[in-house]
Design a protein around this motif. Structure first.
Motif, PDB file in Angstrom:
ATOM      1  N   SER A 221     -65.095  24.073 -66.088  1.00  0.00           N
ATOM      2  CA  SER A 221     -66.276  24.571 -66.798  1.00  0.00           C
ATOM      3  C   SER A 221     -65.946  24.904 -68.249  1.00  0.00           C
ATOM      4  CB  SER A 221     -66.859  25.799 -66.085  1.00  0.00           C
ATOM      5  OG  SER A 221     -65.955  26.881 -66.115  1.00  0.00           O
ATOM      6  N   GLU A 225     -67.517  22.974 -71.388  1.00  0.00           N
ATOM      7  CA  GLU A 225     -68.224  23.797 -72.365  1.00  0.00           C
ATOM      8  C   GLU A 225     -67.728  23.552 -73.776  1.00  0.00           C
ATOM      9  OE1 GLU A 225     -68.318  28.534 -73.575  1.00  0.00           O
ATOM     10  OE2 GLU A 225     -67.798  27.958 -71.527  1.00  0.00           O
ATOM     11  N   LYS A 230     -72.439  23.316 -73.618  1.00  0.00           N
ATOM     12  CA  LYS A 230     -73.298  23.777 -72.526  1.00  0.00           C
ATOM     13  C   LYS A 230     -72.439  24.081 -71.305  1.00  0.00           C
ATOM     14  CE  LYS A 230     -74.490  18.990 -71.272  1.00  0.00           C
ATOM     15  NZ  LYS A 230     -75.601  18.026 -71.071  1.00  0.00           N
ATOM     16  N   VAL A 233     -73.903  23.912 -64.847  1.00  0.00           N
ATOM     17  CA  VAL A 233     -74.520  24.838 -63.893  1.00  0.00           C
ATOM     18  C   VAL A 233     -74.162  24.509 -62.450  1.00  0.00           C
ATOM     19  CG1 VAL A 233     -76.723  25.639 -62.960  1.00  0.00           C
ATOM     20  CG2 VAL A 233     -76.413  25.440 -65.423  1.00  0.00           C
ATOM     21  N   GLN A 413     -78.434  24.762 -69.098  1.00  0.00           N
ATOM     22  CA  GLN A 413     -76.994  24.678 -69.382  1.00  0.00           C
ATOM     23  C   GLN A 413     -76.692  25.109 -70.822  1.00  0.00           C
ATOM     24  OE1 GLN A 413     -75.080  21.390 -66.573  1.00  0.00           O
ATOM     25  NE2 GLN A 413     -76.555  20.468 -67.963  1.00  0.00           N
TER      26      GLN A 413
END
Length: 444
Positions: A221, A225, A230, A233, A413
């Motif tokens: 994640s 990111e 973003k 999710v 997101q």
């Protein structure tokens, strides 16, 4: 390593500044083909410094530092040339129509534009071919989700990101190889790990043993990111929110933001009062109905409030109930399209900002009718209500149009990224890119 593309943006901007300094002195020399005098430098130094600052801001607004978006060399060239034309027009207007100060002689501005265009283009061409495309960081993924596979393809199709996903290992495949040997033989620098893999104690031990060799072990994640801006999710759980959304650390920022909101509200409200009669006149003569339109929205902590906008749709547009707005929506009047494209329809919401229901920057507030549906279909959707909604947001400048549950997932997101990383610097970035959206009439 995970911040490589951010550092390259800094290098690119630093190179721009260096070449603009060189442009200044070369332009003065080319004007008369002699070493410029101290008096000529003094006269032009301040106005050209202001001009160059404006240029850098315009480059940022135009997206010239968003390297990851330029897949091809032709794409980069076309975007650069269009930006320089706009920069030239704005520069001429700034110095030849606003009598604050001038450039002496005025031909220096033209020389500056020509020399800067040449320098900055050669610099970008060199940067794209020799820095962006030549340097690669080898990465391997551990996990088995479809999103992980899709993201690996996304990275490998964009050489400008400087990462190369060498392989993807699920739990079964990872047990059939010597991971330590594999990593060393293929010069792997980053291992990206999904949550389910972190539950395997044997693999965690292997990753632990690789740390002394300079291998970066990164949560999927966080890697996702850092590149996309973003949050994935579908690949985060409740624990992610407990670890990343520590609201007590944001109190000072929220206090400063409220002061900024009040100042901007007064300024924007003053502009609104000036243009209000003209906007009202055109709304009334182009369609029947009221000038303003009120609509219920969901704000911070799930509070329901009413936003006020200039009406951009025909009267009775939702007589059959709430509907998603669509591109080329037949319910929007021709003047309403102008209002939406320029974002002028949103200006009356400065009243909501003054009341404290809205901020200038934050996730756009959604309608209660849609919240109920989206909360059932999208994981963690109600977490958007942890912060005050905004007139413009990170999702709006990155994914400007949304008219479905799928689009709402994409925007969620981006909203979660903003909630986690919100700061004055990020708000300034949103402000500048919103300006670009308004000028180009994108996304509405």
């Amino acid at each position: 390593m995970i911040k490589t593309h951010y550092f390259r943006k800094i290098i690119l901007a630093g190179g721009d500044l260096g070449f603009l300094v060189l442009t200044f002195f070369l332009a003065l020399f080319l004007r008369s083909f002699e070493i410029p005098s101290a008096s000529l430098i003094d006269v032009n130094l301040l106005p050209m410094a202001v001009l160059y600052f404006i240029w850098i801001v315009l480059f940022f607004i135009a997206g010239l530092y968003e390297i990851e978006k330029f897949i091809s060399f032709n794409d980069l060239r076309n975007h650069f040339l269009k930006t320089m034309i706009a920069v030239g027009i704005i520069s001429v207007l700034f110095f030849y129509t606003i009598p604050l100060w001038g450039i002496t002689p005025k031909t220096i501005l033209l020389i500056n534009l020509l020399v800067a265009t040449g320098f900055l283009w050669v610099w970008r061409k060199f940067f794209f071919n020799n820095i962006v495309k030549s340097s690669k960081i080898n990465v391997i993924f551990f996990g088995s989700s479809g999103e992980l596979n899709d993201f690996a393809g996304f990275i490998n199709n964009r050489p400008q990101l400087a990462y190369q996903v060498v392989d993807i290992f699920d739990e079964d495949k990872s047990r059939k190889i010597d991971i330590e040997k594999y990593v060393k033989d293929r010069d792997i620098e980053i291992i990206v790990v999904s949550d389910e893999i972190k539950q395997d104690e044997k693999l965690v031990s292997v990753f632990y043993n690789l740390l002394p060799f300079g291998i970066a072990i990164i949560d999927f994640s966080k890697f996702y990111e850092s590149i996309t801006g973003k949050i994935p999710v579908s690949m985060i759980g409740k624990a992610w929110f407990l670890e990343n959304l520590i609201e007590v650390n944001k109190r000072e920022y929220e206090n400063i933001k409220r002061i900024i909101d009040l100042i901007l509200s007064v300024i924007t409200g003053s502009v609104l009062l000036i243009i209000l009669p003209f906007i009202a006149f055109f709304i009334k003569i182009t369609s029947s109905g009221d000038v303003f339109y009120c609509q219920k929205r969901v704000g911070k902590d799930g509070k329901i409030f009413e936003i006020i906008k200039f009406r951009s749709m025909i009267a009775g547009a939702e007589k059959n109930g709430a509907e998603w707005s669509k591109k080329k929506d037949a319910r929007i009047t021709w003047f309403g399209r102008f209002l939406r494209g320029s974002r002028i329809d949103e200006l009356p919401q400065v009243w909501n900002v003054l009341l404290g229901d809205l901020s200038f920057f934050g996730p756009r507030p959604e309608r209660p009718e849609f919240i109920e549906e989206l909360s059932l279909k999208l994981p963690h959707y109600k977490m958007r209500h942890l912060v005050k909604p905004g007139l413009s947001g990170w999702a709006q400048i990155n994914f400007p149009y949304g008219a479905s549950v799928e689009d709402s997932m994409e925007k969620l997101q981006y909203d979660l990224f903003y909630i986690k990383n919100r700061s004055i610097a990020l708000d300034m970035s949103i402000a500048l890119k919103t300006l670009k959206t308004i000028v180009s009439h994108e996304g509405r």
